[in-house]
Design an enzyme around this catalytic site. Structure first.
Site, PDB file in Angstrom:
ATOM      1  N   LYS A   1       7.651 -18.591  25.748  1.00  0.00           N
ATOM      2  CA  LYS A   1       8.328 -17.300  25.729  1.00  0.00           C
ATOM      3  C   LYS A   1       8.834 -16.963  27.127  1.00  0.00           C
ATOM      4  O   LYS A   1       8.335 -17.480  28.119  1.00  0.00           O
ATOM      5  CB  LYS A   1       7.375 -16.204  25.236  1.00  0.00           C
TER       6      LYS A   1
ATOM      7  N   HIS B   1       5.707 -25.176  12.983  1.00  0.00           N
ATOM      8  CA  HIS B   1       7.129 -25.517  13.064  1.00  0.00           C
ATOM      9  C   HIS B   1       7.383 -26.823  13.816  1.00  0.00           C
ATOM     10  O   HIS B   1       8.110 -27.701  13.347  1.00  0.00           O
ATOM     11  CB  HIS B   1       7.916 -24.389  13.752  1.00  0.00           C
TER      12      HIS B   1
ATOM     13  N   LYS C   1      15.677 -24.084   7.092  1.00  0.00           N
ATOM     14  CA  LYS C   1      16.885 -24.086   7.924  1.00  0.00           C
ATOM     15  C   LYS C   1      17.777 -25.265   7.555  1.00  0.00           C
ATOM     16  O   LYS C   1      17.306 -26.387   7.381  1.00  0.00           O
ATOM     17  CB  LYS C   1      16.517 -24.153   9.411  1.00  0.00           C
TER      18      LYS C   1
ATOM     19  N   HIS D   1       8.983 -21.495   7.394  1.00  0.00           N
ATOM     20  CA  HIS D   1      10.387 -21.114   7.223  1.00  0.00           C
ATOM     21  C   HIS D   1      11.349 -22.031   7.964  1.00  0.00           C
ATOM     22  O   HIS D   1      12.529 -22.099   7.631  1.00  0.00           O
ATOM     23  CB  HIS D   1      10.615 -19.643   7.630  1.00  0.00           C
TER      24      HIS D   1
ATOM     25  N   ARG E   1       0.821  -1.214   0.000  1.00  0.00           N
ATOM     26  CA  ARG E   1       0.000   0.000   0.000  1.00  0.00           C
ATOM     27  C   ARG E   1       0.854   1.264   0.000  1.00  0.00           C
ATOM     28  O   ARG E   1       0.357   2.347  -0.330  1.00  0.00           O
ATOM     29  CB  ARG E   1      -0.924   0.001   1.215  1.00  0.00           C
TER      30      ARG E   1
ATOM     31  N   LYS F   1       2.631 -17.847   6.277  1.00  0.00           N
ATOM     32  CA  LYS F   1       1.669 -18.039   7.363  1.00  0.00           C
ATOM     33  C   LYS F   1       1.376 -16.692   8.041  1.00  0.00           C
ATOM     34  O   LYS F   1       2.161 -15.759   7.883  1.00  0.00           O
ATOM     35  CB  LYS F   1       2.193 -19.079   8.365  1.00  0.00           C
TER      36      LYS F   1
END
Length: 482
Positions: A331, A237, A179, A175, A47, A145
């Site tokens: 996390k 993942h 790797k 992704h 945009r 994703k």
């Protein structure tokens, strides 16, 4: 479509953060190493109201920020920037796609599209591409994703994409599959005769997969609170890692053979019982010696979104019957680590017991990040003279990928994926039936949570999650590899 026939690459979301940090540096690396054809044009769209020159300035700033100094070759940078063009587009407005098609020109020689946009715009974008004649048989489309937030929404997105493109044209991106160390899982299993005969329930006690992060929300507040740890990391993942570890040997190294085996494995996952899962949310604590706030403080409002999940999974087939797969992600944990642990069983008979020797079971550790290594823990006699005894000690047989391939530049995962998208190689991309098998398993877990009155478990930032996650392994007589 021939493997090298693409003449243009179209980047949706070209001025976004993913483009700055990953896509533009990856494309420059492919240009730098002469891995993409000299005539390949790279057209960005978003945009942002830019022209070709403005987009080149944007790209130059991104490369200045994210490329190491020793790779900022002026001639190479100039040649790469010359490839770049730009067309502003509001994907919600179908009329703008005509100008995009005009910018691209003749795409009969092959067009690769990388679609990184909000899920709400997927259907409008596909409709716009079809309207502008950019969904023909010589087009490939890579989908970043998230592709939905459950099986139903994922199916709607996939149906919308399938309305314009055949499955052989669709490249769903995870992704992690780009790797190097993840790709090495297949080399380790199927390129070495010593492992595959032992890769089963007769010799393996259990498997652990840990993806731990020290960071909190890092600017992803809205997205993360709507998603949570289970859907953000486990659904894609970690289940892909599990599939590569546990799948049957494919007949060939090609997209169909490998993805067929992954689908079989994902469909063999048993539904998880309530006592086999733990969800948690971080509270204030200390990470790396620095005090950090809790999730609610970081978010700025009350929330029951999980930032930690641990699961005891089972694969119901002959190879893995009785072998638990412990998955853990969170996390604000003690350290950043992505790791797979293959814990072998004890030796069937200890011949050293009369001499005081006590062997420990072998363990194969595959570290994906931050270091990249494969470590096999074996028993050896400790040097020395011991009266009537023998002292056994665990030692490591190490393969450091950083050391073994010291001359090879460490690549961004997107380099591999972008190159394969351009060349039409689907092996490292996820097929629709894989995505659906993953979502069915995840939706079943979320269904259990929806009917669970128990409050989400708290854990202090800087640790290894709730105590219940430790109990998940300890009650089986096992321990996490911490």
């Amino acid at each position: 479509m021939a493997a090298t026939s693409c003449t243009a690459l179209l980047l949706f979301g070209a001025t976004g953060d993913l483009s700055r940090r990953m896509l533009l540096p990856s494309l420059f690396a492919l240009h730098e190493d002469d891995l993409i054809a000299p005539g390949l044009r790279i057209v960005g769209t978003a945009r942002s109201d830019l022209d070709d020159a403005g987009f080149r300035e944007f790209a130059k700033a991104a490369l200045d920020e994210f490329l190491p100094e020793d790779r900022k070759d002026i001639a190479r940078l100039s040649g790469f920037l010359d490839r770049l063009q730009y067309q502003p587009l509001d994907a919600s407005n179908i009329d703008g796609f005509g100008a995009l098609a005009e910018k691209l020109g003749d795409t009969s020689g092959g067009l690769a599209i990388f679609l990184s946009t909000a899920p709400a715009l997927f259907e409008a974008t596909i409709n716009g591409l079809r309207h502008a004649g950019l969904a023909h048989g010589q087009v490939r489309i890579g989908l970043e994703k998230p592709l939905g937030n459950d099986l139903a929404s994922s199916a709607r997105i996939n149906d919308a994409v399938a309305a314009g493109f055949a499955e052989k044209q669709i490249f769903r991106i995870d992704h992690y599959l780009g790797k190097e160390t993840v790709q090495n899982l297949m080399a380790l299993r199927f390129g070495n005769v010593m492992f595959e005969p032992l890769w089963n329930a007769a010799h393996i006690d259990h498997v652990q997969i840990t993806v731990s992060e020290t960071v909190g929300l890092e600017g992803r507040k809205g997205f993360y609170d709507d998603t949570g740890a289970l859907r953000d990391m486990v659904q894609n993942h970690m289940l892909q890692l599990l599939a590569l570890i546990a799948m049957e040997p494919p007949g060939n190294y090609d997209a169909t053979s490998i993805r067929d085996e992954k689908v079989k494995l994902l469909r063999a996952l048993r539904q998880v019982a309530p006592e086999e899962m733990v969800r948690g949310q971080y509270r204030a604590g200390a990470v790396g010696g620095h005090g950090v706030d809790g999730y609610v403080e970081d978010l700025g409002k009350a929330s029951d979104t999980e930032t930690f999940v641990a699961i005891k999974a089972h694969v119901d087939n002959w190879r893995w019957q009785g072998v638990p797969f412990y998955l853990r992600h969170g996390k604000r944990l003690a350290e950043r680590r992505s790791e797979i642990v293959i814990q072998f069983k004890d030796v069937p008979h200890n011949i050293f017991s009369s001499r005081g020797g006590r062997p420990r079971a072998n363990r194969l550790v595959i570290r994906l990040q931050p270091e990249e290594y494969v470590r096999l823990q074996v028993m050896a006699k400790e040097p020395g003279l011991d009266r009537g005894g023998i002292v056994l000690r665990e030692v490591n047989l190490d393969l450091s990928l950083t050391t073994a391939f010291a001359k090879a530049r460490r690549r961004i995962a997107y380099e591999r994926l972008l190159l394969d998208l351009i060349e039409g190689e689907q092996t490292l991309f996820v097929r629709r039936d894989e995505v659906e098998a993953q979502w069915r398993w995840i939706d079943a877990i979320r269904g259990v949570w929806a009917g669970d009155d128990e409050e989400i478990r708290a854990y202090a930032a800087g640790g290894w999650g709730p105590n219940a996650a430790i109990a998940l392994t300890e009650r089986d007589g096992r321990s996490w590899n911490d």
